[in-house]
Design an enzyme around this catalytic site. Structure first.
Site, PDB file in Angstrom:
ATOM      1  N   ARG A  16       0.837  -1.198   0.000  1.00  0.00           N
ATOM      2  CA  ARG A  16       0.000   0.000   0.000  1.00  0.00           C
ATOM      3  C   ARG A  16       0.874   1.250   0.000  1.00  0.00           C
ATOM      4  O   ARG A  16       1.368   1.664   1.052  1.00  0.00           O
ATOM      5  CB  ARG A  16      -0.927   0.025   1.215  1.00  0.00           C
ATOM      6  CG  ARG A  16      -2.123  -0.914   1.089  1.00  0.00           C
ATOM      7  CD  ARG A  16      -3.034  -0.728   2.275  1.00  0.00           C
ATOM      8  NE  ARG A  16      -4.212  -1.560   2.192  1.00  0.00           N
ATOM      9  CZ  ARG A  16      -5.413  -1.141   1.798  1.00  0.00           C
ATOM     10  NH1 ARG A  16      -5.566   0.108   1.428  1.00  0.00           N
ATOM     11  NH2 ARG A  16      -6.436  -1.957   1.774  1.00  0.00           N
ATOM     12  N   SER A  41      -8.511   6.809  -2.513  1.00  0.00           N
ATOM     13  CA  SER A  41      -9.273   7.813  -1.762  1.00  0.00           C
ATOM     14  C   SER A  41      -8.731   8.048  -0.360  1.00  0.00           C
ATOM     15  O   SER A  41      -8.973   9.099   0.236  1.00  0.00           O
ATOM     16  CB  SER A  41     -10.744   7.370  -1.654  1.00  0.00           C
ATOM     17  OG  SER A  41     -10.856   6.188  -0.865  1.00  0.00           O
ATOM     18  N   GLN A  42      -7.990   7.084   0.194  1.00  0.00           N
ATOM     19  CA  GLN A  42      -7.622   7.184   1.612  1.00  0.00           C
ATOM     20  C   GLN A  42      -6.744   8.394   1.938  1.00  0.00           C
ATOM     21  O   GLN A  42      -7.003   9.081   2.934  1.00  0.00           O
ATOM     22  CB  GLN A  42      -6.974   5.881   2.064  1.00  0.00           C
ATOM     23  CG  GLN A  42      -7.955   4.719   2.066  1.00  0.00           C
ATOM     24  CD  GLN A  42      -7.333   3.421   2.538  1.00  0.00           C
ATOM     25  OE1 GLN A  42      -6.129   3.330   2.757  1.00  0.00           O
ATOM     26  NE2 GLN A  42      -8.155   2.394   2.677  1.00  0.00           N
ATOM     27  N   ASP A  67     -13.596  -2.630  -3.995  1.00  0.00           N
ATOM     28  CA  ASP A  67     -13.416  -3.722  -3.033  1.00  0.00           C
ATOM     29  C   ASP A  67     -14.272  -4.932  -3.378  1.00  0.00           C
ATOM     30  O   ASP A  67     -14.034  -6.033  -2.863  1.00  0.00           O
ATOM     31  CB  ASP A  67     -13.741  -3.248  -1.617  1.00  0.00           C
ATOM     32  CG  ASP A  67     -12.626  -2.393  -1.028  1.00  0.00           C
ATOM     33  OD1 ASP A  67     -11.485  -2.485  -1.517  1.00  0.00           O
ATOM     34  OD2 ASP A  67     -12.900  -1.629  -0.087  1.00  0.00           O
ATOM     35  N   LYS A 124      -4.144  -3.109  -2.976  1.00  0.00           N
ATOM     36  CA  LYS A 124      -4.812  -3.349  -1.702  1.00  0.00           C
ATOM     37  C   LYS A 124      -3.958  -4.307  -0.861  1.00  0.00           C
ATOM     38  O   LYS A 124      -2.735  -4.325  -0.978  1.00  0.00           O
ATOM     39  CB  LYS A 124      -6.218  -3.891  -1.959  1.00  0.00           C
ATOM     40  CG  LYS A 124      -7.100  -2.955  -2.787  1.00  0.00           C
ATOM     41  CD  LYS A 124      -7.408  -1.653  -2.075  1.00  0.00           C
ATOM     42  CE  LYS A 124      -8.337  -0.761  -2.884  1.00  0.00           C
ATOM     43  NZ  LYS A 124      -8.712   0.473  -2.163  1.00  0.00           N
ATOM     44  N   ARG A 184      -5.177  -7.850  -6.029  1.00  0.00           N
ATOM     45  CA  ARG A 184      -6.404  -8.650  -6.078  1.00  0.00           C
ATOM     46  C   ARG A 184      -6.761  -9.112  -7.489  1.00  0.00           C
ATOM     47  O   ARG A 184      -7.380 -10.170  -7.652  1.00  0.00           O
ATOM     48  CB  ARG A 184      -7.564  -7.861  -5.453  1.00  0.00           C
ATOM     49  CG  ARG A 184      -7.419  -7.719  -3.947  1.00  0.00           C
ATOM     50  CD  ARG A 184      -8.489  -6.874  -3.321  1.00  0.00           C
ATOM     51  NE  ARG A 184      -8.345  -6.894  -1.861  1.00  0.00           N
ATOM     52  CZ  ARG A 184      -8.974  -6.055  -1.043  1.00  0.00           C
ATOM     53  NH1 ARG A 184      -9.771  -5.120  -1.530  1.00  0.00           N
ATOM     54  NH2 ARG A 184      -8.789  -6.150   0.261  1.00  0.00           N
ATOM     55  N   ARG A 208     -10.435 -10.202   1.704  1.00  0.00           N
ATOM     56  CA  ARG A 208     -11.429 -10.317   0.630  1.00  0.00           C
ATOM     57  C   ARG A 208     -11.114 -11.477  -0.317  1.00  0.00           C
ATOM     58  O   ARG A 208     -12.022 -12.080  -0.889  1.00  0.00           O
ATOM     59  CB  ARG A 208     -11.545  -8.998  -0.132  1.00  0.00           C
ATOM     60  CG  ARG A 208     -11.979  -7.853   0.777  1.00  0.00           C
ATOM     61  CD  ARG A 208     -12.604  -6.704   0.034  1.00  0.00           C
ATOM     62  NE  ARG A 208     -12.696  -5.542   0.905  1.00  0.00           N
ATOM     63  CZ  ARG A 208     -13.627  -5.356   1.829  1.00  0.00           C
ATOM     64  NH1 ARG A 208     -14.563  -6.260   2.010  1.00  0.00           N
ATOM     65  NH2 ARG A 208     -13.633  -4.275   2.584  1.00  0.00           N
TER      66      ARG A 208
END
Length: 331
Positions: free
Chosen positions: A22, A67-68, A211, A238, A242, A283
């Site tokens: 990340r 966005s974080q 997500d 992530k 993924r 996930r």
């Protein structure tokens, strides 16, 4: 971002995905432009990071695909000692930004924004106490919903609030377009998955609910025709990559799946049991568990403890509705 308000050193680190997957470069750049000391200790744009405030300047420009960092800097700006302007290049994951702004509205925190590209925070926020009932999490609800659809079962979930601003609620109308039948009661806050025909494949722009990519990849394996998931490149950054990990693991189960730079192309497949890896990603683990429930023969998933991050009661909940799952020592 909040550590940038504190006039002493803060060191932040985390698990393997935080330290190696990340990137925090936009956050560090934003804090630095606002006058804080903010560096990656290994100079690789990953944690551990070292931050020392306070924020002394009033303008920053960052990239916004993730966005974080944007939400973090906006929240820090709400509590800064002076007004702050934030300019965002290529804003993405907008539903999560809308959720942040929804909370600003709820808490009466003043702000201005233009097209999610330029924000002004007045600072000096003082909060009063409040009461709030948190609705169900659509990101997590996607797993029992998918399990019911793929095993032709019925299930009722509560509390599901379709008026909540969560971006991941977009999976509900997407599944309806694919042919899923739901009964939604806005008063009782329930969503019931009904038995219906097989789902139909479709093209899904996943940027607003990225997500959901892992579970949508699983659903695509069972949908008639072809399912294409696009505009989800940020999913590679992530807890795991993924896009790659779902393609890798679903192929082990017999999926006809093609990895793309920004998503996946999936054709209806007959999945079978396999020995699967969870890639330290909640996930991925949960999505592979749903795929395994709907596949022929037994699957083993290694690293299932990752699911505890967001769904620690997964095993208990699914056993309670009749799922055939066994937790093995060391799995």
């Amino acid at each position: 971002a909040l550590a940038g308000l504190i006039p002493t050193y803060t060191i932040l680190t985390g698990d393997a995905s935080i330290r190696h997957n990340r990137p925090v470069k936009p956050l560090l750049e934003g804090l630095s432009q606002l006058g804080a000391f903010a560096v990656s200790s290994r100079e690789d744009d990953f944690a551990p990071i070292i931050i020392k405030g306070p924020l002394r300047k009033n303008h920053a420009i960052i990239r916004g695909e993730d966005s974080q960092p944007v939400s973090g800097l906006l929240i820090a700006g709400a509590f800064a000692s002076h007004p702050i302007e934030l300019q965002v290049i290529n804003p993405g994951e907008l539903p999560w930004i809308r959720l942040t702004l929804h909370w600003f509205d709820f808490l009466k925190i003043p702000y201005k924004h233009h097209n999610f590209e330029r924000y002004t925070m007045e600072g000096k926020t003082k909060l009063a106490s409040f009461d709030y009932t948190v609705p169900g999490d659509f990101s997590t609800a996607a797993f029992p919903i998918a399990a019911a659809l793929l095993t032709h079962s019925e299930i009722t979930l509560y509390p599901i609030d379709m008026d909540d601003p969560q971006g991941d609620k977009a999976i509900i109308p997407i599944l309806q377009q694919m042919g899923a039948h739901f009964e939604i009661d806005p008063i009782r806050k329930t969503l019931q998955v009904k038995k219906g025909p097989n789902l139909k494949g479709m093209r899904i722009d996943c940027n607003d609910f990225v997500d959901a990519l892992p579970i949508l990849a699983v659903i695509g394996c069972f949908a008639e025709g072809e399912t294409e998931i696009v505009n989800a490149a940020i999913a590679r950054k992530k807890e795991s990559d993924r896009i790659h990990c779902m393609a890798l693991e679903l192929r082990k189960m017999g999926a006809d799946i093609e990895e793309r730079p920004d998503g996946l192309k999936i054709r209806q497949s007959h999945l079978h049991g396999a020995h699967l890896q969870g890639h330290h990603d909640h996930r991925i683990v949960l999505s592979l568990a749903i795929a395994s429930l709907a596949a022929k023969h037994q699957s083993t998933i290694v690293g299932v403890e990752a699911a505890d991050k967001t769904y620690p009661t997964f095993l208990k909940d699914f056993l309670s509705v009749g799922a055939n799952i066994e937790l093995q020592e060391g799995s």
